[in-house]
Design an enzyme around this catalytic site. Sequence first.
Site, PDB file in Angstrom:
ATOM      1  CE1 TYR A 169     -13.831 -33.752 -29.424  1.00 32.72           C
ATOM      2  CE2 TYR A 169     -15.672 -33.052 -28.002  1.00 32.72           C
ATOM      3  CZ  TYR A 169     -14.199 -33.436 -28.188  1.00 32.72           C
ATOM      4  OH  TYR A 169     -13.611 -33.642 -27.063  1.00 32.72           O
ATOM      5  CE  LYS A 173     -13.750 -37.238 -27.975  1.00 27.28           C
ATOM      6  NZ  LYS A 173     -12.314 -37.841 -27.938  1.00 27.28           N
TER       7      LYS A 173
HETATM    8  N1  NAP Z   1      -9.747 -30.443 -23.761  1.00 24.50           N
HETATM    9  C1  NAP Z   1     -11.042 -30.958 -23.462  1.00 24.50           C
HETATM   10  O1  NAP Z   1     -11.575 -29.920 -23.136  1.00 24.50           O
HETATM   11  C2  NAP Z   1     -11.482 -32.169 -23.529  1.00 24.50           C
HETATM   12  C3  NAP Z   1     -12.852 -32.273 -23.183  1.00 24.50           C
HETATM   13  C4  NAP Z   1     -13.290 -33.554 -23.255  1.00 24.50           C
HETATM   14  C5  NAP Z   1     -12.556 -34.510 -24.059  1.00 24.50           C
HETATM   15  N2  NAP Z   1     -11.234 -34.343 -24.691  1.00 24.50           N
HETATM   16  C6  NAP Z   1     -10.750 -35.423 -25.206  1.00 24.50           C
HETATM   17  O2  NAP Z   1      -9.355 -35.577 -24.695  1.00 24.50           O
HETATM   18  C7  NAP Z   1      -8.405 -35.813 -25.789  1.00 24.50           C
HETATM   19  C8  NAP Z   1      -7.352 -35.308 -25.482  1.00 24.50           C
HETATM   20  O3  NAP Z   1      -7.391 -33.943 -26.011  1.00 24.50           O
HETATM   21  P1  NAP Z   1      -6.646 -32.740 -25.473  1.00 24.50           P
HETATM   22  O4  NAP Z   1      -7.751 -31.672 -24.804  1.00 24.50           O
HETATM   23  O5  NAP Z   1      -5.553 -32.928 -24.636  1.00 24.50           O
HETATM   24  O6  NAP Z   1      -6.240 -31.873 -26.894  1.00 24.50           O
HETATM   25  P2  NAP Z   1      -4.773 -31.444 -27.267  1.00 24.50           P
HETATM   26  O7  NAP Z   1      -3.966 -30.613 -26.442  1.00 24.50           O
HETATM   27  O8  NAP Z   1      -5.091 -30.853 -28.672  1.00 24.50           O
HETATM   28  O9  NAP Z   1      -3.993 -32.969 -27.644  1.00 24.50           O
HETATM   29  C9  NAP Z   1      -4.512 -33.513 -28.872  1.00 24.50           C
HETATM   30  C10 NAP Z   1      -3.175 -34.803 -28.943  1.00 24.50           C
HETATM   31  O10 NAP Z   1      -3.845 -35.639 -30.026  1.00 24.50           O
HETATM   32  C11 NAP Z   1      -2.674 -35.487 -31.118  1.00 24.50           C
HETATM   33  N3  NAP Z   1      -3.580 -35.797 -32.129  1.00 24.50           N
HETATM   34  C12 NAP Z   1      -4.561 -35.124 -32.638  1.00 24.50           C
HETATM   35  N4  NAP Z   1      -4.899 -35.455 -34.049  1.00 24.50           N
HETATM   36  C13 NAP Z   1      -4.202 -36.646 -34.300  1.00 24.50           C
HETATM   37  C14 NAP Z   1      -4.316 -37.546 -35.155  1.00 24.50           C
HETATM   38  N5  NAP Z   1      -5.046 -37.519 -36.185  1.00 24.50           N
HETATM   39  N6  NAP Z   1      -3.526 -38.674 -34.798  1.00 24.50           N
HETATM   40  C15 NAP Z   1      -2.499 -38.712 -33.833  1.00 24.50           C
HETATM   41  N7  NAP Z   1      -2.600 -37.946 -33.004  1.00 24.50           N
HETATM   42  C16 NAP Z   1      -3.518 -36.953 -33.208  1.00 24.50           C
HETATM   43  C17 NAP Z   1      -2.218 -34.259 -30.833  1.00 24.50           C
HETATM   44  O11 NAP Z   1      -0.872 -34.233 -31.509  1.00 24.50           O
HETATM   45  P3  NAP Z   1      -0.457 -33.750 -33.041  1.00 24.50           P
HETATM   46  O12 NAP Z   1      -1.351 -32.562 -33.306  1.00 24.50           O
HETATM   47  O13 NAP Z   1       0.976 -33.553 -33.182  1.00 24.50           O
HETATM   48  O14 NAP Z   1      -1.142 -35.110 -33.684  1.00 24.50           O
HETATM   49  C18 NAP Z   1      -2.029 -34.184 -29.231  1.00 24.50           C
HETATM   50  O15 NAP Z   1      -1.115 -35.058 -28.960  1.00 24.50           O
HETATM   51  C19 NAP Z   1      -9.116 -35.911 -26.881  1.00 24.50           C
HETATM   52  O16 NAP Z   1      -9.783 -37.210 -27.396  1.00 24.50           O
HETATM   53  C20 NAP Z   1     -10.129 -34.985 -26.636  1.00 24.50           C
HETATM   54  O17 NAP Z   1     -11.508 -34.990 -27.712  1.00 24.50           O
HETATM   55  C21 NAP Z   1     -10.857 -33.273 -24.252  1.00 24.50           C
END
Ligand code: NAP
Length: 263
Positions: A169, A173
Amino acid sequence: MFTGDLKNITMVTVNFSLKGKVALITGGSRGIGRAIALAFAEAGAKVAISARKQQDLDAVADEINSKGQECLPTIAHVAKMDESRALLNRVKSHFGRIDILVNNAGTNPYNGPLIDAEEWAWDIIMNVNLKGPFMLSLMAAKLMREQGGGNIINMASATGIRPSDFHIYGVSKAALIMLTQIMAREFGQYNIRVNAIAPGIITTRLSESLWKEPQNKEEIIKHCSLGRLGVPEDIAGAAIYLASDASKYVTGTTIIIDGGEKN
Ligand SMILES: NC(=O)c1ccc[n+]([C@@H]2O[C@H](COP(=O)([O-])OP(=O)(O)OC[C@H]3O[C@@H](n4cnc5c(N)ncnc54)[C@H](OP(=O)(O)O)[C@@H]3O)[C@@H](O)[C@H]2O)c1
């Protein structure tokens, strides 16, 4: 130094408004993407959101519509190019243009030891977190170039800057951060800005396994200068800044939002 002479002060109006802009946020159905979609709508943008589950998308769209703001929910798997193309076409034909693309959808299906990682994990993570944003950005940039400009924001991660246990991951990134810089270099000539946000641990479904256990949560908080876990809304302000004219001379940069991680 301020001398008391007001005629030498230039007033600067900083414009954070997104009024009249059209924004597409992938992964807009929950977590960070949902927070950005709500914030963009509040800042005046017309918003399109995508993810794989219609029900979750509809819930966010209803929330936005109920405030009298516009939201177009569309199913699209970010790693399937035909679905990405159809998504952009739908946004363009519905709203007539696309000004802002937030490549936010992301995944991390494998956190075990790196030595035991299998090819499927590499493929899924790279396809969703890197190839998807790459291809969608190229498609959107062509539309933005025709329009005379645009704005791309990539959701990276602090794991793409500092090595962590989220190995594959983190590699995806780190590559997304480099892709941001490379796209910014080339797309500047088309008046397209490209920036990234690198969140630390934010309480969403994606990171649930990290913060749900009280002991783990305490450990995370101990390493955070601000002494708390991040929430999706903590990311929205930077997204508005990068999407708006407030950052009109900013491109190729990555904003870290991690509450000040301590080692
Ligand atoms: N949470 C953290 O600690 C964190 C830290 C650093 C970076 N991030 C980044 O922030 C971004 C958002 O993450 P989040 O934490 O908000 O996660 P989340 O709550 O799991 O949300 C992920 C979103 O992406 C969608 N998704 C996942 N796989 C997909 C696919 N193959 N095609 C289209 N949509 C997809 C999901 O909907 P569906 O499942 O319905 O598709 C959901 O809307 C990501 O890029 C993640 O890597 C998160």
